[in-house]
Design a protein around this motif. Structure first.
Motif, short mmCIF file in Angstrom:
data_model
loop_
_atom_site.label_atom_id
_atom_site.label_comp_id
_atom_site.label_asym_id
_atom_site.label_seq_id
_atom_site.Cartn_x
_atom_site.Cartn_y
_atom_site.Cartn_z
N LEU A 165 78.66 7.63 -4.80
CA LEU A 165 79.98 6.97 -4.85
C LEU A 165 80.12 5.99 -3.68
N GLY A 166 79.73 6.43 -2.48
CA GLY A 166 79.79 5.54 -1.32
C GLY A 166 78.90 4.32 -1.50
N ARG A 167 77.68 4.55 -1.98
CA ARG A 167 76.73 3.44 -2.19
C ARG A 167 77.28 2.42 -3.19
N GLU A 168 77.83 2.94 -4.31
CA GLU A 168 78.40 2.05 -5.35
C GLU A 168 79.46 1.12 -4.76
N LEU A 169 80.25 1.67 -3.81
CA LEU A 169 81.36 0.89 -3.25
C LEU A 169 80.96 0.14 -1.97
N GLY A 170 79.67 0.24 -1.62
CA GLY A 170 79.16 -0.59 -0.54
C GLY A 170 79.39 -0.05 0.87
N PHE A 171 79.55 1.28 1.00
CA PHE A 171 79.61 1.83 2.36
C PHE A 171 78.83 3.13 2.43
N GLU A 172 78.51 3.54 3.66
CA GLU A 172 77.76 4.79 3.85
C GLU A 172 78.63 5.79 4.56
N TRP A 173 78.63 7.03 4.08
CA TRP A 173 79.38 8.09 4.76
C TRP A 173 78.75 8.37 6.12
N ALA A 174 79.58 8.56 7.16
CA ALA A 174 79.04 8.95 8.47
C ALA A 174 78.41 10.34 8.36
N GLU A 175 79.00 11.20 7.56
CA GLU A 175 78.46 12.55 7.30
C GLU A 175 78.95 12.99 5.92
N ILE A 176 78.20 13.91 5.32
CA ILE A 176 78.71 14.62 4.14
C ILE A 176 78.60 16.10 4.47
N VAL A 177 79.75 16.78 4.51
CA VAL A 177 79.77 18.15 5.01
C VAL A 177 80.41 19.09 3.99
N PRO A 178 79.66 20.09 3.48
CA PRO A 178 80.27 21.10 2.62
C PRO A 178 80.98 22.16 3.49
N VAL A 179 82.22 22.50 3.14
CA VAL A 179 82.94 23.54 3.90
C VAL A 179 83.72 24.46 2.96
N SER A 180 84.02 25.64 3.47
CA SER A 180 85.02 26.50 2.81
C SER A 180 85.97 26.98 3.88
N ALA A 181 87.21 26.47 3.84
CA ALA A 181 88.20 26.91 4.84
C ALA A 181 88.57 28.36 4.60
N VAL A 182 88.63 28.76 3.32
CA VAL A 182 89.04 30.13 2.98
C VAL A 182 87.99 31.14 3.46
N ALA A 183 86.70 30.81 3.26
CA ALA A 183 85.62 31.73 3.69
C ALA A 183 85.14 31.42 5.11
N ASP A 184 85.79 30.46 5.78
CA ASP A 184 85.43 30.04 7.14
C ASP A 184 83.95 29.67 7.26
N GLN A 185 83.47 28.86 6.32
CA GLN A 185 82.08 28.40 6.36
C GLN A 185 82.03 26.93 6.78
N GLN A 186 81.30 26.66 7.86
CA GLN A 186 81.03 25.29 8.36
C GLN A 186 82.28 24.57 8.88
N VAL A 187 83.38 25.30 9.11
CA VAL A 187 84.59 24.66 9.62
C VAL A 187 84.36 24.19 11.06
N GLY A 188 83.73 25.05 11.87
CA GLY A 188 83.41 24.67 13.25
C GLY A 188 82.43 23.51 13.30
N LEU A 189 81.47 23.52 12.37
CA LEU A 189 80.48 22.43 12.31
C LEU A 189 81.18 21.10 12.00
#
Length: 327
Positions: A165-189
């Protein structure tokens, strides 16, 4: 797909040992989470701050104020601005909410675009991504929320779709981060990845502050959240709450304070009054009990909550009433 590396905290550079270098490297700035209504923005704000500051509900369009949550770290201060969901407006209130979103985007240091892992990218997501593409300088992080609800294969497909989606619109994401706030996964990351994108500078808020929302606004939001419980389908956006006054009860001993809070729950039509009050006032009483507990937890003091229901006819379409109710 080299742009899509999800880093772990161990790959971060080690902290400088020279204390003057550490002081110089302190960062402070603003990040906002955007996304379709109900993409998990408020829940994520609360998980990062570690305390309830933005109201969360299972239906869209509950956040109406720009609530800032403040994440304090030794090396940084991250101020989270939680905007309403961007959507195609049908009322004057809807248009004002969209204006708030765009103004906020122009003023922050980082934009986090929340996309639920359990829903395929749709026209609403593309609409927002297009708007984001026009904001050139601000780094954009794609945050894949609600990862606890999907299998690994579905998550992988979503990550690829977001990268494209980012590429199609001509920009690059600084990061792509999967998280789960409910399960507290990768929130600190997620916080680890946002911090380096903030400008260097001293803290902008005192240590210990969690939000700069006036207490009365936060209390009104807690009451509104409790009032929406169980009547979301019937009155999703018809409720506004105004705290008229907060006064310490006189003649109370210092070790037993009591705060009197008088608030009005506004609805749009007389027919909605019965829904909010319930048979023999039972619902309104439950709203009072539930919100009082949360207000006491927020303020750290016993509260007497006095709630009244008032009709403000078609307030969402009336500029004068919108102003009166704080929009």
């Amino acid at each position: 797909m080299g742009a899509m590396s999800v880093r772990t905290p161990s790959s971060e550079p080690s902290e400088p040992t020279d204390p003057s270098a550490a002081a110089a490297a302190h960062r402070a700035g603003f990040a906002c989470f955007v996304g379709r209504p109900n993409a998990g923005k408020s829940t994520l704000t609360n998980a990062l701050v570690g305390q309830k500051v933005a109201i969360t509900a299972n239906q869209p369009q509950t956040t109406r104020h720009t609530v800032r949550g403040i994440v304090h770290r030794p090396e940084a201060q991250l101020i989270l601005v939680d905007t309403p969901g961007l959507h195609k407006p049908r009322t004057l209130l809807g248009e004002r909410l969209n204006d708030i979103v765009r103004t906020t985007w122009a003023e922050v240091d980082v934009i986090g675009f929340c996309l639920p892992a359990n829903e395929k990218l749709g026209p609403g997501d593309r609409f927002i991504a297009k708007e984001l593409a026009s904001i050139k300088k601000t780094p954009k992080i794609a945050i894949v929320t609600k990862t606890d609800l999907v299998e690994g294969k579905v998550l992988a497909e979503q990550l690829i779709a977001i990268d494209q989606l980012g590429r199609e619109l001509g920009f690059e994401w600084a990061e792509i981060v999967p998280v789960s706030a409910v399960a507290d996964q990768q929130v600190g990351l997620l916080a680890d990845l946002i911090v380096p994108l903030l400008p260097e500078g001293p803290p902008l808020y005192p240590e210990g502050d969690l939000t700069d929302e006036p207490e009365q606004v936060m209390i009104a939001e807690l009451i509104r959240e409790a009032a929406l419980e169980g009547v979301r389908d019937e009155l999703p956006h018809s409720i506004a709450v105004v705290v008229e006054e907060m006064l310490p009860r006189e003649d109370r001993p210092a070790d037993k304070p009591l705060l009197d809070i008088h608030a009005f729950v506004y609805i749009e039509r007389p027919s909605q009054k019965g829904i909010i009050i319930g048979p023999k006032g039972k619902r309104l009483k439950e709203v009072g009990i539930k919100s009082r507990k949360q207000i006491e937890a927020l303020l750290g003091t016993p509260v007497f909550l006095d709630l009244h229901v008032k009709v403000a006819k078609d307030w969402q379409r009336d500029p004068r009433q919108l102003r009166k109710l704080g929009f």
